[in-house]
Design a protein around this motif. Structure first.
Motif, PDB file in Angstrom:
ATOM      1  N   HIS A   1     -16.045  -0.980  -0.134  1.00 34.22           N
ATOM      2  CA  HIS A   1     -14.887   0.349   0.304  1.00 34.22           C
ATOM      3  C   HIS A   1     -16.474   0.631   1.190  1.00 34.22           C
ATOM      4  O   HIS A   1     -15.898   1.426   2.256  1.00 34.22           O
TER       5      HIS A   1
ATOM      6  N   GLU B   1      -7.936   4.641  -5.785  1.00 37.83           N
ATOM      7  CA  GLU B   1      -8.432   3.295  -6.770  1.00 37.83           C
ATOM      8  C   GLU B   1      -9.732   3.467  -7.465  1.00 37.83           C
ATOM      9  O   GLU B   1      -9.702   2.852  -8.186  1.00 37.83           O
TER      10      GLU B   1
ATOM     11  N   THR C   1      -6.828   4.609   3.640  1.00 37.05           N
ATOM     12  CA  THR C   1      -7.955   5.032   3.158  1.00 37.05           C
ATOM     13  C   THR C   1      -7.260   6.113   1.542  1.00 37.05           C
ATOM     14  O   THR C   1      -8.299   6.073   0.709  1.00 37.05           O
TER      15      THR C   1
ATOM     16  N   ARG D   1      -7.515   4.286  -1.259  1.00 35.31           N
ATOM     17  CA  ARG D   1      -8.833   2.976  -1.569  1.00 35.31           C
ATOM     18  C   ARG D   1      -9.145   4.381  -2.515  1.00 35.31           C
ATOM     19  O   ARG D   1      -9.911   3.879  -3.589  1.00 35.31           O
TER      20      ARG D   1
ATOM     21  N   GLN E   1     -16.828  -3.005  -6.192  1.00 35.57           N
ATOM     22  CA  GLN E   1     -15.658  -2.919  -4.669  1.00 35.57           C
ATOM     23  C   GLN E   1     -15.739  -1.290  -4.129  1.00 35.57           C
ATOM     24  O   GLN E   1     -15.844  -1.367  -2.892  1.00 35.57           O
TER      25      GLN E   1
END
Ligand SMILES: Cc1cc2nc3c(=O)[nH]c(=O)nc-3n(C[C@H](O)[C@H](O)[C@H](O)COP(=O)(O)OP(=O)(O)OC[C@H]3O[C@@H](n4cnc5c(N)ncnc54)[C@H](O)[C@@H]3O)c2cc1C
Length: 456
Positions: free
Chosen positions: A402, A346, A340, A343, A398
């Motif tokens: 997510h 990112e 997590t 992500r 993205q």
């Protein structure tokens, strides 16, 4: 917490920290953020809930149960449901009254003369609350931009100037009519079928054809319509740009699509059945429509990048709420897990990059507007605007992807906005060019830069 993120505030500080109007730019951004948070966001959420609840189905069921089912009662109910599913006009009026349509245009043209990067920060905020409302203004802005640079080049008719002023004042809304149903949107400049032929009296054109996937199709007052005026020859694609107002004889709205993305924006078909327009409706020079389209798209893509950054930020904020405060695996919140965190890092970087690239492109646009003959600057500007749209649209996809995943099964329930965000992100993926076209354009410009530098 304000609806304006610290990232936006810092960016305006970075760009305009020493500017005499820096404080007023920041204040304006905050005020606009409050307007969007208090008016646009609740309106968008309300329409979404109306759709999720599908009140029409339950009403039809009730009418049948009560034995009162009849066609008229159902039609009344349909009309009411459709009304509830729309953003109220008052919301648009408030945005227009704030001056958004004219924000980045010069004062002599009736605008507020706010720097383009600040305008982009406002669009990002609008995109965060409602992609549908955002794209409505972004598209209209693209039309006004097309008229503005022709005006500044001394190539716009009196009629064109009056339309430009009305767009800037928010008295009219614009639509951009390039795509056609008969060809891939990516190749439309080469395969355009819509034709404009000169009238026999020499004072105007007769336009025939159809345009597809046109945003603001029902709401725009005036459309920038691209049509072929001669056969392509080499680099000359033989396309011209015209202004066509709703209500002109032969001009009608065709199909209006029910769609799964940006549901509060109208998208559909325009039919041009021997529409006659006077010479004044031609924008700039005949045959220059293709470069005008590219120039309009260069600025339009920055507006799409700003809206996409807003959506990415919204999805990210909602992701954080689930990760930090939402469900647990045993006694651990999801944010405590390495995957997590990776992500989050990112998405955080991608959003920052998208916002920076959008701001950079907006700044280069302003430079290019004042130096339109500078070819080197043009190449950098094109790379930046196409790159910003590419980066931001992918960052939005993205983040939305997510968000859907972190919700798990709850994401598929209609009341959960995650899937709506994901569907909205496709507007930014397809609208104003798919990634492959943006990549081709960037690579093409980099090659030109390389050859120029090497004297090749
Ligand atoms: C919500 C929405 C609003 C829109 N609003 C407007 C509007 O207001 N005005 C307007 O004129 N148009 C509008 N459009 C149309 C939009 O501009 C087109 O969707 C866009 O140009 C892409 O064209 P296409 O959809 O026909 O896809 P295509 O061009 O058919 O592309 C489909 C796929 O083909 C592949 N592909 C395409 N080109 C290449 C390439 N060079 N290299 C490799 N693969 C490639 C990619 O996989 C791509 O995803 C809108 C579209 C949407 C979805």
């Amino acid at each position: 917490m304000s609806y304006i993120t610290s990232g936006q505030t810092h960016q305006i500080e970075m760009m305009y920290g020493g500017h005499p109007h820096h404080e007023s730019f920041q204040e304006m951004l905050q005020t606009f953020g409050q307007l969007v948070e208090s008016k646009v966001l609740p309106a968008e959420k309300k329409t979404e809930m109306e759709r999720a609840q599908d009140s029409l189905k339950s009403l039809a069921f009730q009418l049948r149960q009560s034995g009162k089912y009849d066609q008229q009662a159902l039609e009344t109910a349909i009309a009411q449901t459709k009304k509830n599913e729309k953003i109220p006009d008052a919301v648009y009026r408030q945005i227009t009254d704030f001056g958004l349509p004219g924000m980045a245009f010069s004062e002599p043209l009736g605008g507020l003369e706010i720097p383009y990067p600040v305008f982009m920060a406002c669009l990002e905020t609008l995109g965060k609350a409602s992609p549908s409302v955002g794209v409505r203004y972004a598209i209209s802005n693209t039309v006004a931009e097309g008229l503005r640079f022709n005006y500044e080049a001394g190539q716009l008719s009196g009629y064109g100037e009056s339309i430009l002023r009305e767009l800037i004042a928010g008295e009219k809304l614009g639509g951009f009519a390039l795509t056609e149903g008969s060809a891939a949107g990516s190749n439309i400049l080469k395969e355009m079928i819509t034709r404009a032929v000169p009238l026999q009296n020499g004072n105007g054109y007769r336009i025939t054809g159809a345009k597809m996937f046109i945003t603001n199709v029902e709401t725009a007052d005036v459309f920038a319509v691209f049509a072929r005026t001669s056969e392509p020859a080499g680099n000359d694609l033989g396309i011209s740009l015209f202004l066509v107002e709703k209500g002109t004889k032969g001009f009608k709205v065709g199909q209006v699509f029910e769609k799964r993305t940006v549901e509060n924006s109208s998208l559909g078909e325009l039919i041009l059945d021997e529409v006659e327009v006077s010479q004044e409706h031609l924008v700039g020079e005949a045959g220059c429509g293709a470069p005008y389209a590219m120039r309009m798209l260069n600025s339009g893509r920055i507006t799409i990048a700003a809206l996409a950054t807003g959506l990415a930020q919204r999805a990210f904020d909602e992701y954080m709420a689930v990760a930090v405060e939402g469900k647990k695996l045993g006694d651990q919140h999801l944010i405590e897990l390495d995957r997590t965190q990776a992500r989050v890092a990112e998405m955080s970087m991608e959003i920052l990059a998208a916002r920076d690239m959008t701001c950079h492109a907006a700044w280069l646009k302003t430079l290019f507007d004042t130096n339109p003959d500078d070819r080197e600057l043009l190449r950098d500007y094109v790379i930046a605007s196409n790159g910003a749209k590419l980066k931001a649209s992918l960052a939005a996809q993205q983040a939305c992807d997510h968000l859907v995943k972190i919700w798990g099964a709850s994401a598929v329930i209609k009341e959960n906005p995650a899937m709506k965000h994901f569907l909205d992100s496709w507007l930014y993926y397809f609208g104003e060019a798919v990634p492959e076209v943006l990549e081709n354009t960037i690579a093409h410009m980099e090659v030109k830069k390389y050859k120029k530098a090497k004297g090749l």
